[in-house]
Motif scaffolding. Structure first.
Motif, PDB file in Angstrom:
ATOM      1  N   THR A 199       0.856  -1.184   0.000  1.00 34.34           N
ATOM      2  CA  THR A 199       0.000   0.000   0.000  1.00 34.34           C
ATOM      3  C   THR A 199       0.894   1.236   0.000  1.00 34.34           C
ATOM      4  O   THR A 199       2.019   1.204   0.504  1.00 34.34           O
ATOM      5  N   PHE A 200       0.382   2.317  -0.563  1.00 38.20           N
ATOM      6  CA  PHE A 200       1.169   3.540  -0.673  1.00 38.20           C
ATOM      7  C   PHE A 200       1.299   4.237   0.673  1.00 38.20           C
ATOM      8  O   PHE A 200       0.334   4.388   1.416  1.00 38.20           O
ATOM      9  N   LYS A 201       2.520   4.642   0.971  1.00 41.72           N
ATOM     10  CA  LYS A 201       2.808   5.510   2.111  1.00 41.72           C
ATOM     11  C   LYS A 201       4.123   6.201   1.782  1.00 41.72           C
ATOM     12  O   LYS A 201       5.063   5.554   1.327  1.00 41.72           O
ATOM     13  N   GLU A 202       4.183   7.505   1.984  1.00 43.20           N
ATOM     14  CA  GLU A 202       5.419   8.229   1.692  1.00 43.20           C
ATOM     15  C   GLU A 202       6.549   7.691   2.566  1.00 43.20           C
ATOM     16  O   GLU A 202       6.342   7.348   3.722  1.00 43.20           O
ATOM     17  N   ALA A 203       7.743   7.616   1.986  1.00 50.37           N
ATOM     18  CA  ALA A 203       8.888   6.995   2.659  1.00 50.37           C
ATOM     19  C   ALA A 203       9.200   7.625   4.007  1.00 50.37           C
ATOM     20  O   ALA A 203       9.613   6.939   4.930  1.00 50.37           O
ATOM     21  N   GLY A 204       8.993   8.914   4.187  1.00 50.43           N
ATOM     22  CA  GLY A 204       9.312   9.571   5.447  1.00 50.43           C
ATOM     23  C   GLY A 204       8.172   9.577   6.451  1.00 50.43           C
ATOM     24  O   GLY A 204       8.330  10.039   7.581  1.00 50.43           O
ATOM     25  N   ALA A 205       7.018   9.037   6.074  1.00 46.72           N
ATOM     26  CA  ALA A 205       5.836   9.083   6.951  1.00 46.72           C
ATOM     27  C   ALA A 205       5.987   8.125   8.130  1.00 46.72           C
ATOM     28  O   ALA A 205       6.626   7.077   8.029  1.00 46.72           O
ATOM     29  N   ALA A 206       5.366   8.497   9.242  1.00 48.18           N
ATOM     30  CA  ALA A 206       5.367   7.635  10.426  1.00 48.18           C
ATOM     31  C   ALA A 206       4.716   6.298  10.077  1.00 48.18           C
ATOM     32  O   ALA A 206       3.695   6.246   9.401  1.00 48.18           O
ATOM     33  N   GLY A 207       5.333   5.221  10.514  1.00 46.07           N
ATOM     34  CA  GLY A 207       4.779   3.898  10.274  1.00 46.07           C
ATOM     35  C   GLY A 207       5.139   3.287   8.934  1.00 46.07           C
ATOM     36  O   GLY A 207       4.693   2.195   8.613  1.00 46.07           O
ATOM     37  N   PHE A 208       5.947   3.993   8.126  1.00 46.38           N
ATOM     38  CA  PHE A 208       6.355   3.431   6.834  1.00 46.38           C
ATOM     39  C   PHE A 208       7.139   2.151   7.086  1.00 46.38           C
ATOM     40  O   PHE A 208       8.080   2.119   7.857  1.00 46.38           O
ATOM     41  N   ASP A 209       6.722   1.057   6.421  1.00 47.59           N
ATOM     42  CA  ASP A 209       7.391  -0.239   6.527  1.00 47.59           C
ATOM     43  C   ASP A 209       7.697  -0.705   5.114  1.00 47.59           C
ATOM     44  O   ASP A 209       6.777  -1.006   4.345  1.00 47.59           O
ATOM     45  N   LYS A 210       8.964  -0.757   4.763  1.00 51.82           N
ATOM     46  CA  LYS A 210       9.339  -1.064   3.385  1.00 51.82           C
ATOM     47  C   LYS A 210       8.980  -2.483   2.955  1.00 51.82           C
ATOM     48  O   LYS A 210       9.066  -2.796   1.779  1.00 51.82           O
ATOM     49  N   ARG A 211       8.521  -3.319   3.866  1.00 53.14           N
ATOM     50  CA  ARG A 211       8.074  -4.665   3.491  1.00 53.14           C
ATOM     51  C   ARG A 211       6.594  -4.696   3.096  1.00 53.14           C
ATOM     52  O   ARG A 211       6.149  -5.660   2.489  1.00 53.14           O
ATOM     53  N   VAL A 212       5.824  -3.650   3.434  1.00 58.54           N
ATOM     54  CA  VAL A 212       4.397  -3.632   3.101  1.00 58.54           C
ATOM     55  C   VAL A 212       3.952  -2.333   2.424  1.00 58.54           C
ATOM     56  O   VAL A 212       2.810  -2.237   1.992  1.00 58.54           O
TER      57      VAL A 212
END
Length: 177
Positions: free
Chosen positions: A93-106
């Motif tokens: 799912t989309f989430k900006e890389a610097g956003a809180a909770g960003f997990d590069k596995r999901v």
């Protein structure tokens, strides 16, 4: 005579079942559609993994042209996105890389769509063609068929004023230019 009729009936049933399976197992077309563009579908038969690392992922590109051809320059239509860690079968799912909770596995951190953009020297020229870069929401599912480099990717990307949906089915060689 009964045995002959039974054999013919069994053969017809078998051929009909095989024909139905063949129609249901066709590979979907590699293409995307931008909602609101008169249902225009843009075919993307070429796929590439750009600046790709097994551990860190990279950029995936599906396009209408072979960017790996020697000295290609011209117009390009395509979809690209950044996957920081590749997990086979994962829905990101989309989430900006610097956003809180960003997990590069999901989560994936970026996706761009271009129509008629200029491409030269292995880059898309900013401001050419139609370019969608301000992603608001999205979902991408990536499945790799081992041991080949064949991928099945489906995606829905929401840019606020435009929604893009599509699929890719095919080879995705690494291009580290």
């Amino acid at each position: 005579m009964r045995r002959l009729l039974f054999s013919v009936a069994a053969a017809v049933a078998l051929l009909t079942a095989c024909n139905k399976d063949d129609n249901n197992n066709q590979t979907p077309k590699s293409a995307f559609t931008i909602e609101g563009q008169d249902k225009q579908t843009t075919e993307t038969p070429f796929g590439f993994r750009v600046q790709w690392s097994v551990e860190e992922g990279g950029r995936m590109l599906m396009s209408n042209v072979n960017i790996n051809a020697a000295a290609f320059s011209g117009k390009i239509d395509g979809v690209s996105f950044q996957v920081d860690t590749f997990v086979n079968g994962q829905t990101y799912t989309f989430k900006e890389a610097g956003a809180a909770g960003f997990d590069k596995r999901v989560n994936f951190s970026a996706a761009d769509v271009v129509l008629g953009a200029s491409f030269a020297n292995n880059t898309i020229t900013p401001g050419t063609g139609k370019q969608l870069t301000d992603l608001q929401d999205g979902r991408i599912t990536i499945q790799k068929d081992p041991p080949s480099e064949s991928y099945r990717i489906s995606y829905i990307l929401d840019y606020g004023d435009a929604k893009v949906s599509g699929e890719f089915n095919g080879l995705m060689p690494v291009v580290n230019k």
